[in-house]
Write a protein that holds these residues in place. Structure first.
Motif, mmCIF file in Angstrom:
data_model
loop_
_atom_site.group_PDB
_atom_site.id
_atom_site.type_symbol
_atom_site.label_atom_id
_atom_site.label_comp_id
_atom_site.label_asym_id
_atom_site.label_seq_id
_atom_site.Cartn_x
_atom_site.Cartn_y
_atom_site.Cartn_z
ATOM 1 N N VAL A 17 -47.919 90.327 -40.399
ATOM 2 C CA VAL A 17 -48.344 89.453 -41.488
ATOM 3 C C VAL A 17 -47.318 89.529 -42.614
ATOM 4 N N ASP A 18 -46.569 88.447 -42.822
ATOM 5 C CA ASP A 18 -45.557 88.420 -43.885
ATOM 6 C C ASP A 18 -46.199 87.855 -45.147
ATOM 7 N N VAL A 19 -46.963 88.694 -45.818
ATOM 8 C CA VAL A 19 -47.718 88.206 -46.977
ATOM 9 C C VAL A 19 -46.802 87.816 -48.130
ATOM 10 N N ASP A 20 -45.597 88.377 -48.170
ATOM 11 C CA ASP A 20 -44.665 88.026 -49.246
ATOM 12 C C ASP A 20 -44.233 86.562 -49.184
ATOM 13 N N ALA A 21 -44.344 85.960 -47.993
ATOM 14 C CA ALA A 21 -43.925 84.568 -47.835
ATOM 15 C C ALA A 21 -45.035 83.578 -48.177
ATOM 16 N N VAL A 22 -46.230 84.078 -48.467
ATOM 17 C CA VAL A 22 -47.376 83.202 -48.729
ATOM 18 C C VAL A 22 -47.209 82.503 -50.067
ATOM 19 N N GLN A 23 -47.321 81.166 -50.062
ATOM 20 C CA GLN A 23 -47.188 80.388 -51.288
ATOM 21 C C GLN A 23 -48.347 79.417 -51.504
ATOM 22 N N SER A 24 -49.173 79.172 -50.473
ATOM 23 C CA SER A 24 -50.247 78.182 -50.583
ATOM 24 C C SER A 24 -51.571 78.787 -50.155
ATOM 25 N N LEU A 25 -52.664 78.103 -50.507
ATOM 26 C CA LEU A 25 -53.998 78.581 -50.137
ATOM 27 C C LEU A 25 -54.162 78.607 -48.626
ATOM 28 N N ALA A 26 -53.633 77.587 -47.933
ATOM 29 C CA ALA A 26 -53.753 77.548 -46.475
ATOM 30 C C ALA A 26 -53.027 78.726 -45.836
ATOM 31 N N ALA A 27 -51.819 79.007 -46.314
ATOM 32 C CA ALA A 27 -51.055 80.128 -45.772
ATOM 33 C C ALA A 27 -51.760 81.450 -46.065
ATOM 34 N N PHE A 28 -52.359 81.536 -47.237
ATOM 35 C CA PHE A 28 -53.082 82.756 -47.597
ATOM 36 C C PHE A 28 -54.280 82.953 -46.660
ATOM 37 N N ALA A 29 -55.007 81.877 -46.370
ATOM 38 C CA ALA A 29 -56.156 81.963 -45.470
ATOM 39 C C ALA A 29 -55.711 82.386 -44.067
ATOM 40 N N ARG A 30 -54.573 81.862 -43.597
ATOM 41 C CA ARG A 30 -54.077 82.247 -42.268
ATOM 42 C C ARG A 30 -53.697 83.722 -42.237
ATOM 43 N N ALA A 31 -53.064 84.191 -43.316
ATOM 44 C CA ALA A 31 -52.699 85.609 -43.375
ATOM 45 C C ALA A 31 -53.940 86.493 -43.346
#
Length: 852
Positions: free
Chosen positions: A26-40
């Motif tokens: 899980v590359d949480v540092d790359a998360v920039q959007s709500l959708a990406a955050f939910a996938r993480a």
């Protein structure tokens, strides 16, 4: 604004002991959007059932399906349920959550996330380079000041604030500030404005969650427009976290109060800096800091080298500071040394912009012997610049090329650390005349006025004249300084020529000089011509000179023609001669000036009731000057009832309130003063404190002082000292001064000096208390220890303290120390040139023509 573009992502990764970190990727540092955050979050869940996650099903559904941004508490509970129990493991997830939660907020133009900012572009010095070293910078060695600094930065996020790091060049202040901001506010926007207009543009439409980075704050304070208090208030009110760095000498000269009767050029800077939470950065590492460095030195040899160098500070060695000094002062390359010295001298005397190749070509020979000049190779300048710009230990050179576009050099800047050393070591070194000549021809236009003032202070009137003459033709200050120089040198013919060409400052100074030389008619004729052509300043000077000469008839004629300055001076002259009836006639005819002076004369000579009635009529019709004078006269006459009625009837009549409080105190009316003070009237509070002290009511004073009343604290300390309880008075002031109260610090220093407490004064002076240092010098002088006082002042002056330098000039002039005064002239100390001129020509200094 420059682009602080990131090279590497910031933030921490998941803890090594977390099972998800091993196989989920899980590359949480790359998360920039709500959708990406939910996938993480869904990947972190790793098949755990809703029941095992211990959260309501609806909440989990929203979190895992991007139906809404979860609360921080919800996220923390989810992370714990997924096995991320400690703060280090949770940090990158919380940072990602903050990015997502604030993604809708506006981004300032040119800003980057704090975590993405590059420290080198923010002013962090390059580090020495050694074999096998990785990255631009070595690991950060935690400082003892970090806790205070990070607390201050975090506190500023609540409602905005200014955090200021004060320390010399290369002491690590910018690196510490960068690490603190990155640790506390990684997801905030960071804005690094290029200049004052850029700050103003942002202040006009400030954005939330923004850090304003002002490294080397003096650059912004020195801007012609200045960093105003109003702009800072707007930014702080908007919640902006402003962080800045400043050199100690810049901080001390901008916060020190001027001596009585001296100009106060840094009044607004002083108020601005009072808004700051100040963190001072010492020059050297403490034992604890070195111990932390030892641990990290095993991973980076740059740290090992800095720790093993015992003759210089750790951070200075990392930035190659001592090596720069050695390269300059012990240079085997004489042409390189000359070029470096020429550049340092130019900056020392006021050239703030990069020096040009043309300047270095013209100035460098002044720092070479005749033999070195005669035997110089054809490419001596190329060799010199190569030597001067070569990075020392891979960090930085003595000089750094400044760009004028791709592949083009505009000029050269000196290393800050080297500049600070030069300022201290060569403060009183006289600039060669040919270097001054080179500067007059080759300097940046924005530096013209600063160099002109510097040349004037350094006893170089010819060069000052050239600089002022090259200033902007519309610059009034330069025009007046130019006229001042001509007048000081008695160059009447040039003043005449400039005046005839329409130069107003020249005409003004010419009239002054003519009158001073006894040529009053010539001065009057010159002023009449200018006044009659509509020059308001000349009209005022003409009226003043006519009044000085007692020319009543001409003043009358000009006043009758509607000339306001003449009417004012006429009324003054009539009052001075006691001509009541003529003043009364003028007042009856509607002359405000006559009415003002008539009221004054009636109050002085009587009948007072007539003066009061005249003032009442004018005050009640809205005349502010009359209202002020009426309040004064009512207080002088003890007319308490009328004064009270006027103060209570008009909340905006501050002068009536002030005079009422004064009269209540004079009459000993404690109860009424107390009631008004408790209702928030500051004038009453001040007079109440005075009256309580006068009546010996120490306990009530103490109660009010403990409640935060500064007037009560001052009066209590004064009363305790007069009663012989000096220890109690000192303790009271120490407590308040050590808590940051500036007024208490001043009073404490005064009392310590009165009591002859040399040791404590010296200790506080050593702790950078400017007023304590001033009082210590005064006390040493009074005790006859003049050489000790001089040494104290010399040390502080050499460290860049302008107030100390001015005090040094006064003491040197008092002792007629000609040679040392010449040194202060070379240093550009304000007033030194005038003091030296006065001693050499046996004239009192106040006989010299003052500068406008």
């Amino acid at each position: 604004m420059f682009d602080a573009t990131a090279e590497q992502p910031g933030g921490a990764r998941m803890a090594d002991n977390d099972p998800a970190a091993d196989h989920l990727g899980v590359d949480v540092d790359a998360v920039q959007s709500l959708a990406a955050f939910a996938r993480a979050c869904a990947r972190l869940r790793a098949g755990r059932s809703y029941a095992k996650l211990s959260l309501p099903a609806a909440t989990l559904s929203d979190l895992l399906n991007a139906k809404g941004t979860p609360t921080r508490d919800t996220l923390i509970k989810f992370l714990i349920a997924c096995g991320l129990n400690d703060a280090t493991a949770q940090a990158p997830w919380l940072a990602a959550w903050e990015r997502v939660a604030t993604a809708h907020l506006p981004r300032p133009d040119g800003a980057v996330r704090v975590r993405d900012a590059r420290p080198r572009l923010l002013g962090v010095h390059a580090a020495i380079q050694v074999e096998d070293a990785e990255g631009e910078l070595p690991p950060y060695v935690p400082r003892d000041l970090d806790a205070d600094l990070r607390t201050a930065v975090t506190a500023a996020t609540a409602s905005g604030g200014l955090v200021l790091m004060v320390g010399g060049s290369s002491v690590g202040k910018t690196r510490a500030l960068f690490e603190a901001v990155r640790a506390a506010l990684p997801e905030w926007w960071l804005l690094h404005p290029a200049d004052i207009p850029a700050i103003g543009a942002h202040a006009a439409a400030p954005t939330p969650r923004t850090v304003l980075w002002l490294d080397e704050l003096q650059r912004y304070l020195n801007h012609p427009a200045g960093l105003t208090l109003g702009v800072l208030h707007r930014l702080i009110t908007a919640g902006t976290v402003i962080v800045a760095t400043l050199w100690p000498d810049e901080y001390s000269r901008r916060t020190a109060r001027p001596a009585a009767g001296q100009p106060d050029p840094h009044a607004e800077d002083r108020e601005t800096l009072r808004l700051a939470h100040v963190v001072r950065v010492p020059d050297r590492f403490t034992t604890a800091e070195r111990r932390r460095g030892e641990i990290l030195a095993n991973t980076d040899r740059r740290l090992r080298i800095a720790l093993d160098t015992t003759d210089a500070g750790f951070t200075q060695v990392l930035a190659a500071g001592p090596a720069l000094i050695q390269r300059w002062e012990t240079a085997e390359h004489c042409y390189g040394q000359a070029v470096i010295t020429a550049a340092l001298d130019a900056r020392r005397v006021g050239a703030q912009h990069p020096v040009t190749r043309e300047y270095l070509t013209a100035a460098a020979p002044a720092y070479l012997t005749p033999t070195q000049q005669a035997t110089a190779p054809p490419d001596w300048l190329e060799q010199a610049l190569t030597y001067a710009t070569t990075p020392v230990h891979g960090a930085t050179g003595c000089l750094t090329p400044a760009p004028a576009g791709m592949g083009s050099i505009a000029g050269y800047t000196t290393a800050d650390y080297l500049h600070q050393h030069s300022q201290r070591a060569h403060r009183t070194t006289t600039l060669p005349d040919s270097a001054w000549h080179a500067l007059t021809t080759h300097h940046h236009p924005d530096d013209t006025l600063g160099l002109a003032d510097s040349a004037y202070r350094r006893g170089q009137p010819t060069h000052a004249f050239t600089f002022y003459g090259r200033a902007d033709a519309d610059n009034e200050r330069a025009a007046y300084r130019l006229a001042d120089l001509l007048a000081e040198q008695g160059r009447l013919q040039e003043l005449h020529a400039r005046a005839d060409a329409g130069n107003e400052p020249a005409a003004d100074r010419l009239a002054y000089l003519l009158a001073k030389q006894g040529r009053v008619e010539d001065a009057l004729q010159l002023l009449r011509t200018r006044a009659d052509s509509g020059n308001e300043h000349a009209a005022y000077r003409l009226a003043d000179l006519l009044a000085e000469q007692g020319r009543l008839q001409e003043l009358h004629a000009r006043a009758d023609a509607g000339n306001e300055p003449a009417a004012d001076r006429l009324a003054y002259l009539l009052a001075k001669q006691g001509r009541v009836e003529e003043l009364r006639a003028g007042a009856d005819a509607g002359s405000e000036h006559a009415a003002n002076w008539l009221a004054y004369l009636l109050a002085e000579q009587g009948p007072v009731e007539d003066a009061l009635q005249l003032l009442r009529t004018r005050a009640d019709s809205g005349n502010e000057h009359a209202a002020y004078r009426l309040a004064d006269l009512l207080a002088e006459q003890g007319r308490l009832e009328e004064l009270r009625a006027r103060a209570d009837a008009d909340a905006n009549n501050e002068h009536a309130a002030d005079r009422l409080a004064y009269l209540l105190a004079k009459q000993g009316r404690v109860e009424e003063l107390r009631a008004r003070a408790d209702a928030g009237n500051e004038d009453a509070a001040q007079q109440l404190a005075y009256l309580l002290a006068k009546q010996g009511r120490v306990e009530e004073l103490r109660t009010r002082a403990d409640a935060g009343n500064e007037d009560a604290a001052y009066q209590l300390a004064d009363r305790l000292a007069k009663q012989g309880s000096v220890g109690d008075a000192l303790q009271l002031l120490r407590t308040r001064a050590d808590a940051g109260n500036e007024d208490a610090a001043y009073l404490l220093a005064d009392l310590l000096a009165e009591e002859g407490r040399l040791d404590e004064l010296r200790a506080r002076a050593d702790a950078d208390n400017e007023h304590a240092a001033d009082r210590l010098a005064d006390l040493l002088t009074r005790q006859g220890r003049v050489e000790d006082a001089l040494q104290l002042l010399r040390t502080r002056a050499d460290a860049g303290n302008e107030n100390a330098a001015r005090s040094l000039v006064w003491l040197l002039a008092s002792g007629e120390c000609i040679d040392e005064l010449r040194d202060e002239v070379a240093a550009g100390t304000s007033g030194a040139a005038q003091a030296l001129h006065g001693l050499l020509h046996y004239q009192p200094r106040d006989a010299l023509l003052p500068l406008t």
